[in-house]
Design a protein around this motif. Structure first.
Motif, short mmCIF file in Angstrom:
data_model
loop_
_atom_site.label_atom_id
_atom_site.label_comp_id
_atom_site.label_asym_id
_atom_site.label_seq_id
_atom_site.Cartn_x
_atom_site.Cartn_y
_atom_site.Cartn_z
N ARG A 24 -12.80 -29.24 75.07
CA ARG A 24 -13.56 -28.11 76.37
C ARG A 24 -12.38 -27.41 76.81
O ARG A 24 -10.92 -27.64 76.91
CB ARG A 24 -13.83 -29.86 77.54
N GLY A 26 -10.09 -25.60 79.40
CA GLY A 26 -9.14 -25.64 80.13
C GLY A 26 -7.62 -26.24 79.38
O GLY A 26 -7.79 -25.76 78.59
N TRP A 41 -4.81 -33.49 75.51
CA TRP A 41 -5.46 -33.00 77.04
C TRP A 41 -6.61 -34.52 77.34
O TRP A 41 -6.71 -35.30 77.06
CB TRP A 41 -6.53 -32.15 76.31
N HIS A 42 -6.44 -34.05 78.86
CA HIS A 42 -7.66 -34.88 79.61
C HIS A 42 -8.75 -34.56 79.57
O HIS A 42 -8.14 -33.55 80.47
CB HIS A 42 -6.20 -35.91 79.91
N ASP A 43 -9.41 -35.72 80.04
CA ASP A 43 -11.02 -35.34 81.05
C ASP A 43 -10.79 -35.93 81.37
O ASP A 43 -11.74 -36.90 81.11
CB ASP A 43 -11.79 -34.47 79.82
#
Length: 70
Positions: A24, A26, A41-43
């Motif tokens: 995604r 970001g 990453w983290h979502d």
């Protein structure tokens, strides 16, 4: 040492021989190795990471789908 980048376009990775999965847009952190670049990453509650081959990393940079922040 991790550095920061921003996903600004369509960046995909594969888990094994599976289908291409999107990362995604970001912020991501990355670490460059000799053969690949590891992104994390983290979502929300989900945390992801992948190792991109250097050729893919370079292609994403050249297409401006990834913007380096550091």
């Amino acid at each position: 040492m991790s550095k920061s980048a921003r996903i600004t376009g369509q960046v995909e990775y594969r888990e094994g021989d599976g289908p291409a999965l999107p990362i995604r847009p970001g912020l991501v952190e990355y670490e460059e190795g000799d053969q690949d670049v590891t992104l994390s990453w983290h979502d929300g509650d989900y945390r992801g990471s992948t190792a991109l081959p250097r050729a893919d990393w370079q292609r994403f940079l050249e297409s401006q789908d990834i913007e380096l922040l550091d």
